[in-house]
Design a protein around this motif. Structure first.
Motif, PDB file in Angstrom:
ATOM      1  N   ILE A   1       2.253  -0.329   5.161  1.00 18.69           N
ATOM      2  CA  ILE A   1       2.638  -0.293   3.751  1.00 18.69           C
ATOM      3  C   ILE A   1       2.648   1.160   3.303  1.00 18.69           C
ATOM      4  O   ILE A   1       1.603   1.809   3.267  1.00 18.69           O
ATOM      5  CB  ILE A   1       1.650  -1.085   2.879  1.00 18.69           C
ATOM      6  CG1 ILE A   1       1.521  -2.515   3.381  1.00 18.69           C
ATOM      7  CG2 ILE A   1       2.108  -1.075   1.423  1.00 18.69           C
ATOM      8  CD1 ILE A   1       0.454  -3.314   2.670  1.00 18.69           C
ATOM      9  N   PRO A   2       3.791   1.715   2.956  1.00 15.39           N
ATOM     10  CA  PRO A   2       3.832   3.124   2.563  1.00 15.39           C
ATOM     11  C   PRO A   2       3.189   3.340   1.201  1.00 15.39           C
ATOM     12  O   PRO A   2       3.288   2.517   0.298  1.00 15.39           O
ATOM     13  CB  PRO A   2       5.345   3.421   2.497  1.00 15.39           C
ATOM     14  CG  PRO A   2       5.973   2.095   2.223  1.00 15.39           C
ATOM     15  CD  PRO A   2       5.127   1.083   2.924  1.00 15.39           C
ATOM     16  N   GLY A   3       2.481   4.453   1.064  1.00 13.34           N
ATOM     17  CA  GLY A   3       1.980   4.874  -0.242  1.00 13.34           C
ATOM     18  C   GLY A   3       0.604   4.392  -0.618  1.00 13.34           C
ATOM     19  O   GLY A   3       0.076   4.797  -1.654  1.00 13.34           O
ATOM     20  N   LEU A   4      -0.028   3.534   0.196  1.00 11.17           N
ATOM     21  CA  LEU A   4      -1.365   3.077  -0.146  1.00 11.17           C
ATOM     22  C   LEU A   4      -2.390   4.170   0.107  1.00 11.17           C
ATOM     23  O   LEU A   4      -2.307   4.896   1.100  1.00 11.17           O
ATOM     24  CB  LEU A   4      -1.746   1.840   0.674  1.00 11.17           C
ATOM     25  CG  LEU A   4      -0.996   0.530   0.430  1.00 11.17           C
ATOM     26  CD1 LEU A   4      -1.635  -0.585   1.246  1.00 11.17           C
ATOM     27  CD2 LEU A   4      -0.959   0.170  -1.031  1.00 11.17           C
ATOM     28  N   VAL A   5      -3.358   4.288  -0.784  1.00 12.07           N
ATOM     29  CA  VAL A   5      -4.481   5.190  -0.541  1.00 12.07           C
ATOM     30  C   VAL A   5      -5.523   4.415   0.256  1.00 12.07           C
ATOM     31  O   VAL A   5      -5.420   3.199   0.446  1.00 12.07           O
ATOM     32  CB  VAL A   5      -5.067   5.725  -1.872  1.00 12.07           C
ATOM     33  CG1 VAL A   5      -4.014   6.527  -2.623  1.00 12.07           C
ATOM     34  CG2 VAL A   5      -5.586   4.590  -2.737  1.00 12.07           C
ATOM     35  N   ASN A   6      -6.552   5.115   0.727  1.00  9.54           N
ATOM     36  CA  ASN A   6      -7.519   4.502   1.641  1.00  9.54           C
ATOM     37  C   ASN A   6      -8.177   3.250   1.060  1.00  9.54           C
ATOM     38  O   ASN A   6      -8.353   2.256   1.759  1.00  9.54           O
ATOM     39  CB  ASN A   6      -8.590   5.525   2.025  1.00  9.54           C
ATOM     40  CG  ASN A   6      -8.042   6.578   2.978  1.00  9.54           C
ATOM     41  OD1 ASN A   6      -7.049   6.352   3.662  1.00  9.54           O
ATOM     42  ND2 ASN A   6      -8.690   7.734   3.011  1.00  9.54           N
ATOM     43  N   GLN A   7      -8.572   3.303  -0.219  1.00  8.32           N
ATOM     44  CA  GLN A   7      -9.237   2.143  -0.807  1.00  8.32           C
ATOM     45  C   GLN A   7      -8.296   0.945  -0.873  1.00  8.32           C
ATOM     46  O   GLN A   7      -8.703  -0.187  -0.597  1.00  8.32           O
ATOM     47  CB  GLN A   7      -9.753   2.467  -2.214  1.00  8.32           C
ATOM     48  CG  GLN A   7     -10.505   1.296  -2.837  1.00  8.32           C
ATOM     49  CD  GLN A   7     -11.065   1.600  -4.216  1.00  8.32           C
ATOM     50  OE1 GLN A   7     -11.117   2.749  -4.622  1.00  8.32           O
ATOM     51  NE2 GLN A   7     -11.475   0.576  -4.951  1.00  8.32           N
ATOM     52  N   GLN A   8      -7.039   1.173  -1.210  1.00  6.99           N
ATOM     53  CA  GLN A   8      -6.079   0.073  -1.256  1.00  6.99           C
ATOM     54  C   GLN A   8      -5.843  -0.504   0.136  1.00  6.99           C
ATOM     55  O   GLN A   8      -5.740  -1.723   0.310  1.00  6.99           O
ATOM     56  CB  GLN A   8      -4.766   0.560  -1.861  1.00  6.99           C
ATOM     57  CG  GLN A   8      -4.869   0.886  -3.343  1.00  6.99           C
ATOM     58  CD  GLN A   8      -3.599   1.500  -3.881  1.00  6.99           C
ATOM     59  OE1 GLN A   8      -2.890   2.227  -3.170  1.00  6.99           O
ATOM     60  NE2 GLN A   8      -3.287   1.226  -5.142  1.00  6.99           N
ATOM     61  N   ARG A   9      -5.779   0.374   1.123  1.00  6.06           N
ATOM     62  CA  ARG A   9      -5.572  -0.094   2.492  1.00  6.06           C
ATOM     63  C   ARG A   9      -6.774  -0.924   2.968  1.00  6.06           C
ATOM     64  O   ARG A   9      -6.610  -1.950   3.645  1.00  6.06           O
ATOM     65  CB  ARG A   9      -5.354   1.107   3.417  1.00  6.06           C
ATOM     66  CG  ARG A   9      -4.544   0.779   4.664  1.00  6.06           C
ATOM     67  CD  ARG A   9      -4.225   2.042   5.449  1.00  6.06           C
ATOM     68  NE  ARG A   9      -3.451   2.981   4.662  1.00  6.06           N
ATOM     69  CZ  ARG A   9      -2.151   2.888   4.437  1.00  6.06           C
ATOM     70  NH1 ARG A   9      -1.471   1.876   4.942  1.00  6.06           N
ATOM     71  NH2 ARG A   9      -1.521   3.776   3.718  1.00  6.06           N
ATOM     72  N   HIS A  10      -7.962  -0.478   2.580  1.00  8.99           N
ATOM     73  CA  HIS A  10      -9.177  -1.218   2.954  1.00  8.99           C
ATOM     74  C   HIS A  10      -9.191  -2.599   2.309  1.00  8.99           C
ATOM     75  O   HIS A  10      -9.505  -3.608   2.963  1.00  8.99           O
ATOM     76  CB  HIS A  10     -10.420  -0.433   2.528  1.00  8.99           C
ATOM     77  CG  HIS A  10     -11.707  -1.185   2.698  1.00  8.99           C
ATOM     78  ND1 HIS A  10     -12.259  -1.452   3.930  1.00  8.99           N
ATOM     79  CD2 HIS A  10     -12.528  -1.768   1.766  1.00  8.99           C
ATOM     80  CE1 HIS A  10     -13.371  -2.152   3.772  1.00  8.99           C
ATOM     81  NE2 HIS A  10     -13.565  -2.358   2.473  1.00  8.99           N
TER      82      HIS A  10
END
Length: 357
Positions: free
Chosen positions: A41-50
Motif C-alpha cells: 500500500i503506497p503512502g502508509l506510515v509505519n503506524q498505519q502499516r502496523h
C-alpha cells in the motif's frame, strides 16, 4: 497482485488521505499474507502499516467507510458548483482541489474521518471483527428522564470506532509538523465526534399489554445522513484561521469573527473559482452541469452557470404511471412517456478558460 489494491488518498499537505480497499476473500488474504498486502500500500506510515497488518479485517471496514462518505459528500453538494466529483484517473480522488487548504478540504477530511468511525463501529456490532463487538460497558441498570432501564441488546461500540479511526487516520498527519497537518487533525476530530453526537437510545418495552413498566435499552448510531447534514452546516459556518505565533494552534484570520471551537471546521485558504475549469486549482468548472431554471438557490441556472447562461434541450423520459394494486399481492403499472426540458450550463466564451493550467 490483483486483489490487494488499497490506495491511500489525501493526507498531510494534501498527499494521500482516503483509503479504497478492493475486497479480498479471507482465503486470499491468508494465502498471500497480510504483511505482503500492507507492504504494497503506497503512502502508509509505519503506524498505519502496523495497524493494517494487525487488523486486516478492519481495513475492509475502512474501505466500506470510504464508499459511504464519498456518496454522502456527493449528496450534500449535489446542487453546488463544487459537487464533490471524483476523478477516476486521479489517485487523490478529488484531484488538485485537495491541495488547497480550503473549506472543501476541511469538509472532506471531516466527513471521511466520520465515515471510518461509522463503518468500524457498525462492523463491531454486526460481529464482523475479531477485535471488538458490542459496547462492553453498557451493562446493568441505568436511569434517564423516563426512569430506570436495563442495558441489553447490542450497544454500538462507538468509542472503539473513534479510537481506531484516530490511531489510523491521524497517524500520517502526526508525522508532519506544519499548519496543514494541524488543520487536518482538527477537522478529523470534528468528523469523529459528529458521529458520536447522534448516538440515540433505543428501547424495547416489557410489561402487561406493552405497559413499559420495564425497559431494555441500547445505544445505536443514527443514520449517516444525520452526520452528513451536520457537517454540511459546519461547512457553511467554517472559520478561516491562521497559525498562532508558537505554531500550536489557530487564530482567526478576521478579528471580527469568533474563535473556532472543537466542533467548528477550520481552513486557511479561500476556495478556488469553481465556475471555470482550472487544472492548477482542481476546479472542474460548471459547463454542462444540469441546473434548475426556476430555482433561486445554488442549483438555479443563474448561480450554477455563473451568469453565463444555459442551453435547453427537450428529452423524452419513460416513467411508471397509473399504478394499481391487484389482490393479492402485486402492483401493476403502465409505462408513460413525457417530454421534459433539461437545462445545462453554457461553457465560457473565452476558449482559454476551458483548460487553464
Amino acid at each position: 497482485m490483483a486483489c490487494p489494491t488499497i490506495r491511500q488518498r489525501m493526507g498531510a499537505g494534501g498527499q494521500g488521505r482516503c483509503w479504497h480497499f478492493e475486497p479480498c476473500s479471507s482465503q486470499y488474504i491468508g494465502a498471500l499474507g497480510t504483511k505482503v498486502i500492507c507492504d504494497n500500500i503506497p503512502g502508509l506510515v509505519n503506524q498505519q502499516r502496523h495497524l493494517c497488518q494487525t487488523y486486516p479485517d478492519i481495513m475492509q471496514s475502512v474501505g466500506d467507510g470510504a464508499k459511504e462518505w464519498i456518496r454522502e459528500c456527493q449528496h450534500q453538494f449535489r446542487h453546488h458548483r463544487w459537487n464533490c466529483s471524483t476523478l477516476d484517473r486521479d489517485h487523490t480522488v478529488f484531484g488538485r482541489v485537495m491541495l488547497r487548504s480550503s473549506r472543501e478540504a476541511a469538509f472532506v477530511y471531516a466527513i471521511s474521518s466520520a465515515g471510518v468511525v461509522y463503518a468500524i463501529t457498525r462492523a463491531c456490532s454486526q460481529g464482523e471483527l475479531k477485535s471488538c463487538s458490542c459496547d462492553p460497558h453498557k451493562r446493568g441498570r441505568f436511569k434517564d428522564e423516563r426512569g430506570e432501564f436495563d442495558w441489553g441488546g447490542c450497544s454500538d461500540n462507538i468509542n472503539y470506532g473513534i479510537k481506531f479511526a484516530k490511531d489510523f487516520v491521524d497517524a500520517k498527519e502526526k508525522m508532519v509538523k506544519d499548519a496543514r497537518a494541524l488543520m487536518n487533525l482538527h477537522n478529523n476530530r470534528c468528523g469523529r465526534m459528529a458521529v458520536k453526537r447522534f448516538m440515540k437510545l433505543e428501547c424495547k418495552c416489557h410489561g402487561v399489554s406493552g405497559s413499559c413498566t420495564l425497559r431494555t435499552c441500547w445505544l445505536a448510531m443514527s443514520d449517516f445522513r444525520k452526520t452528513g447534514d451536520y457537517l454540511r452546516k459546519k461547512y457553511n459556518g467554517a472559520i478561516q484561521v491562521t497559525m498562532n505565533q508558537d505554531g500550536t494552534g489557530f487564530t482567526v484570520a478576521n478579528k471580527n469573527f469568533r474563535k473556532p471551537t472543537k466542533t467548528d471546521l477550520v481552513y486557511f485558504e479561500n476556495s478556488p473559482d469553481y465556475c471555470v475549469m482550472d487544472k492548477s486549482a482542481g476546479s472542474l468548472g460548471t459547463a454542462g452541469r444540469v441546473c434548475n431554471k426556476v430555482s433561486r438557490g445554488t442549483d438555479g441556472c443563474e448561480v450554477m452557470c455563473c451568469g453565463r447562461g444555459y442551453d435547453t434541450t427537450r428529452k423524452t423520459r419513460v416513467t411508471k404511471c397509473e399504478c394499481k394494486f391487484h389482490w393479492c399481492c402485486a402492483v401493476r403499472c403502465k409505462e408513460c412517456e413525457d417530454t421534459v426540458d433539461v437545462h445545462t450550463c453554457k461553457a465560457p466564451k473565452r476558449a482559454e478558460w476551458l483548460d487553464q493550467t
